[in-house]
Motif scaffolding. Structure first.
Motif, PDB file in Angstrom:
ATOM      1  N   ASP A 420      11.309   2.897  -3.406  1.00 60.88           N
ATOM      2  CA  ASP A 420       9.935   3.594  -3.950  1.00 60.88           C
ATOM      3  C   ASP A 420       9.932   3.795  -5.432  1.00 60.88           C
ATOM      4  OD1 ASP A 420       9.002   3.109  -1.368  1.00 60.88           O
ATOM      5  OD2 ASP A 420       9.331   5.227  -0.897  1.00 60.88           O
ATOM      6  N   GLU A 456      -1.226  -0.208  -8.252  1.00 58.65           N
ATOM      7  CA  GLU A 456      -0.234  -0.296  -7.215  1.00 58.65           C
ATOM      8  C   GLU A 456       0.896   1.094  -7.361  1.00 58.65           C
ATOM      9  OE1 GLU A 456       3.546  -2.911  -6.384  1.00 58.65           O
ATOM     10  OE2 GLU A 456       1.568  -4.218  -7.134  1.00 58.65           O
ATOM     11  N   ASN A 459      -1.027   3.853  -5.494  1.00 57.33           N
ATOM     12  CA  ASN A 459      -1.519   3.775  -4.203  1.00 57.33           C
ATOM     13  C   ASN A 459       0.040   3.549  -3.165  1.00 57.33           C
ATOM     14  OD1 ASN A 459      -4.279   3.843  -4.233  1.00 57.33           O
ATOM     15  ND2 ASN A 459      -4.444   1.375  -4.914  1.00 57.33           N
ATOM     16  N   LYS A 460       1.170   3.883  -3.836  1.00 56.39           N
ATOM     17  CA  LYS A 460       2.526   3.550  -3.423  1.00 56.39           C
ATOM     18  C   LYS A 460       3.102   4.898  -3.288  1.00 56.39           C
ATOM     19  CE  LYS A 460       2.776  -1.395  -2.620  1.00 56.39           C
ATOM     20  NZ  LYS A 460       3.513  -2.512  -3.053  1.00 56.39           N
ATOM     21  N   SER A 462       5.391   6.247  -4.891  1.00 55.94           N
ATOM     22  CA  SER A 462       6.263   6.082  -6.012  1.00 55.94           C
ATOM     23  C   SER A 462       6.818   7.391  -6.626  1.00 55.94           C
ATOM     24  CB  SER A 462       5.725   5.320  -7.160  1.00 55.94           C
ATOM     25  OG  SER A 462       4.505   5.658  -7.660  1.00 55.94           O
ATOM     26  N   LYS A 489       1.140  10.311   0.792  1.00 51.94           N
ATOM     27  CA  LYS A 489       2.135   9.634   0.505  1.00 51.94           C
ATOM     28  C   LYS A 489       2.278   8.764   1.746  1.00 51.94           C
ATOM     29  CE  LYS A 489       5.702  11.986  -0.807  1.00 51.94           C
ATOM     30  NZ  LYS A 489       7.128  12.193  -1.084  1.00 51.94           N
ATOM     31  N   GLY A 490       2.012   7.316   1.719  1.00 52.37           N
ATOM     32  CA  GLY A 490       2.642   6.515   2.712  1.00 52.37           C
ATOM     33  C   GLY A 490       1.896   6.692   3.960  1.00 52.37           C
TER      34      GLY A 490
END
Length: 758
Positions: A420, A456, A459-460, A462, A489-490
């Motif tokens: 991540d 991105e 939305n991930k 990280s 997160k996720g």
């Protein structure tokens, strides 16, 4: 579990020394026996503690019953402790329970019980501490299984301190065995002489074979002379030769180990066995660090690979590759053998380790080869975090050599299984390179590609640093969007079915045992809900506030930080505030006002430097909350007229000196830049000035418009800094500053990033 009422939760804010009342005891029901037993034990009432622990073991909820069973192994008479240890092992049976039971049983000489309890344990995978107690117990009982099991344990897995501790037991066992054999040998020689004499004396007299046989049996050892001769030959003990070899390699005595390699192979040939994997690995290490001829040794491993099974050929190919690498002139052979090793294993750890070495070798040869290798093998990476350091090194290489298009290719075209953190890093930097016109990306519009990259990141799951930087680039200002990016997160964690772990923590808090909370949370953190962790962190923070104990501050922050990093799904705002606390608020507020510094910057500095641990000293000798070196602290003490007898670990003194020092770095930095001042705080002002000069000159050579104050943009400057520690420090401080400003001042994360970066 019953819901704990509000009045009980309020106990979390009281002194850690608070004692319980009847209402609290009633609320916890049968579980209260465990906590009352702890109190009785603390007060020296062992009989009462025993009685209450036994009730809790029988009637308590799952985890509390277990903790009671564990406590009983250390209370009462020897007989009671032994009985409790056996109960713990038989009723729970996992490695932790079995290790605790064996530890207690061994102290009381209960070797037979240990052997029985560990009969089904795996020598190859059970906890080494358990096997250690099994081995020592087998030796104590002179059990015939000892030698074979000890050898298998020693050669089937990486060596540990438990192996070395038990080695003395093994040698003592062999010495006693050999002494017995020596005694039998002496007896054998005497009897052999007597037998010869009998043969010569009896035969001529009467030739009665029955009488001769009777006399002969009287002097022969049990099992006959042939059995004794076999025992004498076994005294050579080839197994010990192999065990001693492993110990040599463990202690990195590679040169003497290298000289023994042929003997090890001969030993296995004589045994008629295929050499063990751990021995092959040891032989590889001994050769790598013990040989004087890397090329010849590499060729030897090449030949070895042809005669081994696929599983074992992995080691031969892997070490052949590393030996060709050390030989220095054989890059093609190095790459070829690494790839042969990759094709020879189905073990995830072996695959990742081999690929890591191959990629790091290619860092010294060709970035084109790296992209080719990642394209072929990158999607097969198992432990993505294992490669974070490689991708960090690759990032520095690509950015410093202006291989900007290759950076984009690594991110978008190799299909690598990034962690991540690395995924967020490469997406953000790729977006910035596209924005700056340094990388072309695909055929889409430049702006669209950059937006997709930053989106991105958001939305991930990280890293927080790249999230707040992406918010700045996208000008995210909508409160709900910010919350969704920061607080989600996720995929959410599955609902925790067993709340026994949380029940235990609530009991520790309510019954006045804060000192047990952090260790219990560490031991069972995977079983706690996010609500459990928030309660514990909050409670410890309040304990520190009421008792002035900085230990609880640090524990509170560590729980919140770990929970925030690992939690998936919705993150409560309370957890964010616990993760970015304002400890020592009075001292920090005053220092910021006196030296004209933003509060969020000093909170971020202290959190990044010391994690709010007032008593910490770094390996380099930096001390206290703001991590000042002794010389710097002395200078600051003179400038601030604090006096010579200051205490560098005193929070108020340390914060004042560290804040003043940062303010002076800002004044001396190019353009009074706060971010450059933070780098100087970490790496020294001279280094930062030299980096700035070099980057300005380097950027000018590209013919592109210059950014202030270092030519290149500040975020790409950070990613290109030569000190890994300073790069990571910069990311931590920027992310923390953005969060402090957002949580406590209502400032948009992007605005704080913009103030520091641009």
């Amino acid at each position: 579990m019953k819901k704990v009422p509000p009045f009980l939760i309020l106990l979390f804010f009281f002194s850690a020394c608070a004692r319980i009342n009847n209402s609290v005891q009633k609320e916890f029901g049968d579980d209260s026996n465990y906590f009352l037993a702890l109190q009785a034990s603390e007060n020296g009432k062992e009989d009462e503690a025993l009685r209450l622990f036994k009730i809790a073991r029988k009637k308590g909820s799952r985890l509390i019953a277990r903790r009671s069973a564990e406590a009983l192994t250390m209370l009462g008479s020897v007989k009671e402790r032994v009985s409790s240890s056996v109960f713990l092992a038989e009723n729970y049976g996992d490695d932790a329970a079995l290790a605790l039971a064996c530890r207690e049983l061994f102290q009381h000489g209960e070797f037979v019980s240990i052997i029985k309890l560990t009969d089904k344990c795996s020598l190859e995978s059970s906890k080494n501490e358990i096997i250690k107690y099994r081995m020592q117990s087998l030796a104590q009982k002179k059990d015939s299984r000892f030698e074979a099991e000890f050898f298998k344990w020693f050669v089937s897995r990486p060596l540990s301190s438990e192996h070395l501790e038990t080695y003395g037991t093994y040698t003592a066992y062999l010495n006693e065995k050999n002494r017995n054999i020596d005694a039998e040998s002496e007896k054998f020689q005497k009897n052999l002489n007597k037998r010869s004499l009998l043969e010569s004396q009896l035969a001529p007299v009467n030739g009665n074979e029955d009488d001769k046989k009777s006399e002969r049996l009287a002097i022969e050892p049990e099992g006959g002379f042939e059995t004794l001769l076999d025992a004498l030959q076994e005294a050579e003990n080839p197994e010990k030769t192999i065990i001693d070899y492993r110990i040599l390699v463990y202690h990195r005595s590679y040169i003497p180990a290298f000289s023994q390699i042929d003997k090890i192979f001969t030993t296995y040939e004589n045994r008629g066995d295929e050499i063990d994997n751990q021995l092959l690995s040891d032989i590889g290490k001994a050769t790598l660090y013990g040989t004087n001829d890397y090329f010849a040794s590499a060729r030897k491993f090449d030949r070895m690979a042809a005669n081994l099974s696929r599983e074992k050929a992995y080691y031969a190919y892997f070490y052949a590759a590393r030996l060709y690498d050390k030989a220095g002139r054989y890059p093609a052979q190095t790459v070829s053998r690494f790839r042969s090793a990759l094709e020879s294993t189905d073990e995830p750890m072996q695959f990742d380790n081999c690929l890591w070495y191959l990629l790091n070798f290619q860092l010294r040869t060709s970035t084109d080869d790296i992209i080719s290798t990642l394209t072929k093998y990158g999607s097969q990476i198992h432990d993505s975090e294992y490669f974070d350091d490689f991708f960090e090194s690759l990032s520095i290489l690509l950015l410093s050599s202006h291989r900007w298009q290759d950076f984009f290719k690594v991110w978008r075209q190799t299909n690598s299984n990034f962690s991540d953190y690395t995924a967020g890093k490469y997406a953000y930097i790729s977006g910035r390179l596209i924005e700056e016109g340094l990388a072309q990306g695909t055929d889409d519009l430049k702006t669209r590609q950059a937006l997709e990259a930053f989106t991105e990141v958001l939305n991930k799951p990280s890293s927080l640093y790249y999230k707040v930087c992406a918010m700045e680039r996208l000008n995210v200002s909508d409160p709900e969007l910010i919350k969704s990016y920061l607080f989600k997160k996720g995929i959410p964690n599955a609902e925790i079915e067993d709340r026994g772990a949380g029940r235990l923590l609530e009991g520790y808090a309510a019954f006045g045992f804060p000192q047990r909370l952090y260790s219990e949370w560490l031991a069972n953190r995977k079983n706690f809900s996010i609500e459990d962790s928030i309660k514990v962190s909050n409670f410890l923070s309040k304990c520190a506030e009421n008792n002035k104990d900085a230990v609880y501050d640090v524990q509170s922050l560590r729980i919140a930080a770990r929970c925030f990093e690992s939690a998936l799904g919705e993150t409560p705002e309370e957890l964010l505030k616990l993760n970015f606390p304002r400890f020592y608020r009075t001292f920090i507020d005053k220092a910021c006002k006196d030296f004209n510094l933003p509060e969020y910057l000093i909170y971020a500095l202290v959190r990044s430097e010391s994690f709010f641990d007032a008593g910490v000293t770094s390996n380099a000798g930096a001390m206290g909350l703001t991590q000042l070196m002794e010389g710097t602290a002395d200078d600051e003490a003179r400038k601030l007229k604090i006096g010579e007898n200051y205490d560098i670990f005193d929070p108020e003194t340390n914060i004042r000196m560290g804040s003043h020092y940062l303010a002076s770095m800002i004044e001396r930095s190019e353009g009074n830049n706060e971010l450059l001042a933070l780098y100087a705080y970490n790496a020294g002002l001279t280094n930062v000035r030299n980096w700035g000069k070099r980057f300005r000159n380097d950027w000018a050579a590209t013919g592109r418009p210059a950014h202030k104050p270092v030519g290149i943009s500040m975020d790409l400057f950070l990613e290109s800094l030569p000190f890994a520690e300073t790069r990571e420090y910069g990311r931590k401080v920027i992310a923390a500053a953005a969060m402090y400003a957002y949580l406590y001042e209502g400032k948009l994360p992007g605005d704080t990033v913009r103030e520091l970066m641009y």
